[in-house]
Write a protein that holds these residues in place. Structure first.
Motif, PDB file in Angstrom:
ATOM      1  N   SER A  94      64.718  52.774  13.339  1.00  0.00           N
ATOM      2  CA  SER A  94      63.834  53.937  13.347  1.00  0.00           C
ATOM      3  C   SER A  94      63.464  54.246  11.903  1.00  0.00           C
ATOM      4  N   ILE A  96      63.415  57.051  10.331  1.00  0.00           N
ATOM      5  CA  ILE A  96      64.243  58.102   9.737  1.00  0.00           C
ATOM      6  C   ILE A  96      65.640  58.034  10.361  1.00  0.00           C
ATOM      7  N   PRO A  97      66.716  57.978   9.573  1.00  0.00           N
ATOM      8  CA  PRO A  97      66.743  57.994   8.117  1.00  0.00           C
ATOM      9  C   PRO A  97      66.405  56.622   7.542  1.00  0.00           C
ATOM     10  N   ASN A  98      66.061  56.588   6.252  1.00  0.00           N
ATOM     11  CA  ASN A  98      65.757  55.304   5.638  1.00  0.00           C
ATOM     12  C   ASN A  98      67.042  54.530   5.369  1.00  0.00           C
ATOM     13  N   ALA A 101      69.037  55.214   1.180  1.00  0.00           N
ATOM     14  CA  ALA A 101      70.004  56.271   0.869  1.00  0.00           C
ATOM     15  C   ALA A 101      71.376  55.921   1.442  1.00  0.00           C
ATOM     16  N   GLN A 102      71.395  55.346   2.642  1.00  0.00           N
ATOM     17  CA  GLN A 102      72.661  54.942   3.251  1.00  0.00           C
ATOM     18  C   GLN A 102      73.324  53.823   2.447  1.00  0.00           C
ATOM     19  N   ASP A 105      74.757  55.119  -0.919  1.00  0.00           N
ATOM     20  CA  ASP A 105      76.002  55.858  -0.744  1.00  0.00           C
ATOM     21  C   ASP A 105      77.175  54.918  -0.477  1.00  0.00           C
ATOM     22  N   PHE A 115      64.658  54.760  -1.724  1.00  0.00           N
ATOM     23  CA  PHE A 115      63.565  54.734  -0.756  1.00  0.00           C
ATOM     24  C   PHE A 115      63.365  53.328  -0.200  1.00  0.00           C
ATOM     25  N   ASP A 116      62.846  53.274   1.021  1.00  0.00           N
ATOM     26  CA  ASP A 116      62.462  52.022   1.644  1.00  0.00           C
ATOM     27  C   ASP A 116      61.008  51.728   1.285  1.00  0.00           C
TER      28      ASP A 116
END
Length: 323
Positions: A94, A96-98, A101-102, A105, A115-116
């Protein structure tokens, strides 16, 4: 009042690369058991012998983390030194979320710009150009670029035209500042009038008009590669390694042939990772280069010409020095 701008680096270079693939190997014979195809038919048309499929519980983000970890280790860069993460991809489950960021982290890159970037199979070259420009503008210090795709989530498993081509994996590069240019300017563009040649059918399955894409790529991509060399002040004879997006071995061979007609050397090494990795979209260029370096067919200091092309239609390329 005058606004203040940051002073960026004079130049940039690729500091390290890394990649990962799923463990599951899928041969042409394996595919022939679930659809009307065979090993020779696939080899003749796209050059693929085998590819890697991720398990259901292995996510795009998981592969991106593995490739990013490998690239950071290769570069000798700590996560704390990276301030921006870009994940070119077109196959997140999906929007969102990209992914970025995951991934940041999980890698321990805290408070990073993340960002993607969706330029499909041109994504890695787009992101490499963006990363280089961010550093030269002073917006970033070091950037981690990770092309990651789980295409098997988006391909009809019994579609003989597309399921034989696409696969899963991730490839990454760490980009940092340099005193001398190590990454040339990006040559990029798009052909939005051909958007219907690669698309998702019913918002579910990736589909491409193979012959149309083949004709476009074999006629339009070599000039973009030559433009990237011109922007970098290089001649085709300067290229040690050609790494086109691994879309189809016949396309790769056609691009290499046109570059040699324009002066590229006969001993120029040409990536053919598609034979054993399939088409992994934005992951294919860094993954191919990482595999070539591991085999010893390329080495640090070689001039690499990368050229990506795919859905959009989007294309981009640049020359850079192999880390």
């Amino acid at each position: 009042m005058t606004l203040r701008l940051k002073q960026g680096a004079a130049a940039t270079r690729v500091l390290g690369i890394g990649s990962t693939q799923p463990d599951r190997v899928v041969t042409n014979d394996d595919l022939s058991k679930i659809m009307d195809t065979n090993d020779q038919w696939i080899r003749d048309r796209v050059g693929i012998i085998e590819r890697r499929f991720a398990d259901k519980d292995e996510l795009l983000v998981d592969m991106a983390v593995k490739a990013g970890t490998s690239a950071l280790a290769d570069a000798g860069v700590q996560p704390s030194e990276v301030d921006t993460v870009i994940v070119p991809n077109c196959t997140m489950p999906s929007p969102i979320p990209n992914a970025a960021a995951q991934v940041a982290d999980r890698l321990g890159i805290k408070r990073a710009g993340a960002f993607d970037l969706n330029a499909a199979c041109a994504g890695f070259c787009y992101a490499l150009g963006v990363a280089s420009d961010l550093i030269r503008a002073g917006s970033s210090g070091k950037v981690l670029v990770i092309g990651a795709e789980k295409l098997t989530d988006w391909v009809d498993p019994v579609d003989r035209a597309n399921a034989i081509i696409f696969a899963d994996g991730a490839g990454a590069a760490v980009v940092g500042p340099a005193e001398e240019p190590g990454i040339g300017p990006v040559a990029w563009g798009s052909a939005g009038d051909l958007v219907d040649t690669i698309y998702t059918r019913d918002h579910r399955y990736l589909t491409q008009e193979g012959q149309s894409v083949f004709r476009w790529a074999t006629t339009q991509i070599a000039p973009i590669a030559l433009k990237a060399l011109e922007l970098a002040g290089l001649q085709p004879s300067d290229v040690d390694v050609l790494v086109p997006h691994q879309a189809n071995l016949r396309i790769v061979d056609a691009i290499a042939k046109k570059l040699r007609v324009n002066g590229a050397r006969e001993d120029m090494v040409v990536a053919d990772d598609i034979k054993y990795s399939g088409n992994t979209s934005s992951a294919s260029i860094p993954m191919a280069l990482d595999h070539m370096r591991a085999k010893g067919s390329v080495k640090a200091g070689d001039i690499v010409l990368a050229i990506g092309f795919g859905a959009g239609l989007s294309y981009a390329g640049q020359a850079f020095i192999c880390p």
